[in-house]
Design a protein around this motif. Structure first.
Motif, mmCIF file in Angstrom:
data_model
loop_
_atom_site.group_PDB
_atom_site.id
_atom_site.type_symbol
_atom_site.label_atom_id
_atom_site.label_comp_id
_atom_site.label_asym_id
_atom_site.label_seq_id
_atom_site.Cartn_x
_atom_site.Cartn_y
_atom_site.Cartn_z
ATOM 1 N N GLU A 7 34.659 -64.238 -94.398
ATOM 2 C CA GLU A 7 33.382 -63.889 -93.788
ATOM 3 C C GLU A 7 33.189 -62.386 -93.825
ATOM 4 O O GLU A 7 34.114 -61.627 -93.556
ATOM 5 N N PHE A 8 31.987 -61.984 -94.136
ATOM 6 C CA PHE A 8 31.603 -60.585 -94.107
ATOM 7 C C PHE A 8 30.754 -60.397 -92.852
ATOM 8 O O PHE A 8 29.654 -60.933 -92.752
ATOM 9 N N LEU A 9 31.261 -59.654 -91.888
ATOM 10 C CA LEU A 9 30.545 -59.393 -90.644
ATOM 11 C C LEU A 9 30.050 -57.950 -90.655
ATOM 12 O O LEU A 9 30.851 -57.011 -90.713
ATOM 13 N N PRO A 10 28.729 -57.755 -90.582
ATOM 14 C CA PRO A 10 28.216 -56.376 -90.627
ATOM 15 C C PRO A 10 28.526 -55.636 -89.334
ATOM 16 O O PRO A 10 28.426 -56.188 -88.244
ATOM 17 N N ARG A 11 28.945 -54.385 -89.467
ATOM 18 C CA ARG A 11 29.166 -53.520 -88.306
ATOM 19 C C ARG A 11 27.833 -52.931 -87.872
ATOM 20 O O ARG A 11 26.874 -52.928 -88.644
ATOM 21 N N PHE B 132 24.950 -51.092 -90.191
ATOM 22 C CA PHE B 132 25.163 -51.495 -91.584
ATOM 23 C C PHE B 132 23.829 -51.498 -92.315
ATOM 24 O O PHE B 132 22.894 -52.198 -91.929
ATOM 25 N N ALA C 33 26.655 -63.854 -90.000
ATOM 26 C CA ALA C 33 27.889 -63.789 -90.774
ATOM 27 C C ALA C 33 27.611 -64.335 -92.171
ATOM 28 O O ALA C 33 26.926 -65.336 -92.331
ATOM 29 N N TYR C 34 28.130 -63.672 -93.144
ATOM 30 C CA TYR C 34 27.927 -64.006 -94.551
ATOM 31 C C TYR C 34 29.257 -64.533 -95.055
ATOM 32 O O TYR C 34 30.201 -63.780 -95.237
ATOM 33 N N SER D 298 36.689 -59.697 -102.337
ATOM 34 C CA SER D 298 37.040 -58.944 -101.130
ATOM 35 C C SER D 298 37.428 -57.506 -101.447
ATOM 36 O O SER D 298 37.236 -56.615 -100.628
ATOM 37 N N TYR E 74 31.282 -54.867 -99.345
ATOM 38 C CA TYR E 74 30.434 -53.825 -98.788
ATOM 39 C C TYR E 74 31.258 -52.860 -97.941
ATOM 40 O O TYR E 74 32.213 -53.256 -97.288
ATOM 41 N N CYS F 40 31.063 -53.516 -93.866
ATOM 42 C CA CYS F 40 31.316 -54.880 -93.401
ATOM 43 C C CYS F 40 32.778 -55.047 -93.022
ATOM 44 O O CYS F 40 33.664 -54.472 -93.628
ATOM 45 N N GLU F 41 32.984 -55.897 -92.032
ATOM 46 C CA GLU F 41 34.341 -56.268 -91.649
ATOM 47 C C GLU F 41 34.645 -57.609 -92.299
ATOM 48 O O GLU F 41 33.829 -58.524 -92.272
#
Length: 171
Positions: free
Chosen positions: A65-69, A72, A118-119, A132, A136, A139-140
């Motif tokens: 999962e890519f979680l934007p901070r 972002f 979440a992406y 990975s 980005y 992104c976390e």
């Protein structure tokens, strides 16, 4: 040799094509049982091999999962680079392109549970490692399977309702 002579030789060979086709058809009809005895097992082996490759590829799938901070905001170039990378990810999943396309597909899910979206990208492990690595900048990355495994290790036991008189709680 001139162009006219080349064309004449091609047309001359093409005039013999019906006779060659009839001869080939007669040879195939005469040897049909042998052809079937060889072709059917070969085709079955190829199909079984492709099924095995597909099972191995599907068992090797994972997700990230890519979680934007906060704050972002990717640029257009970053978005296009990531989209191009996702588009090429399926081709990189199978080195020899023998694995069926359905087993090497990349799945993208957008989810939100009350917070930021979440992406999630699901693909083969080797493909996810490539994606990975060039994710980005803002992104976390989170591995949902690892979090589920950690949460499943927690054991909660229920020993029954507490006796209200022994706890000192008035009813």
């Amino acid at each position: 040799m001139t162009v006219v002579e080349v064309i004449d030789s091609i047309l001359g060979a093409a005039s013999h094509a019906p006779q060659l086709a009839q001869t080939a058809g007669t040879a195939v009809a005469a040897n049909l049982p042998g052809i079937v005895l060889v072709a059917v097992p070969v085709l079955l082996l190829l199909a079984a091999g492709q099924m095995l490759l597909a099972r191995r590829a599907l068992a090797d799938r994972a997700g990230v999962e890519f979680l934007p901070r906060p704050g972002f905001d990717p640029g257009e170039e970053d978005i296009l680079r990531f989209v191009h990378q996702l588009a090429r990810a399926q081709a990189s999943a199978s080195r020899w392109h023998l694995t069926p396309r359905r087993a090497t597909a990349v799945r993208i899910r957008l989810t939100s549970s009350g917070g930021p979206p979440a992406y999630r990208v699901e693909a083969r492990s080797r493909t996810l490692a490539l994606i990975s690595r060039h994710a980005y900048v803002g992104c976390e990355l989170r591995d949902p399977e690892r979090e589920l495994a950690a949460a499943s290790g927690v054991t909660i036991t229920f020993e029954g309702p507490a006796d209200l008189e022994t706890t000192g709680v008035a009813a």
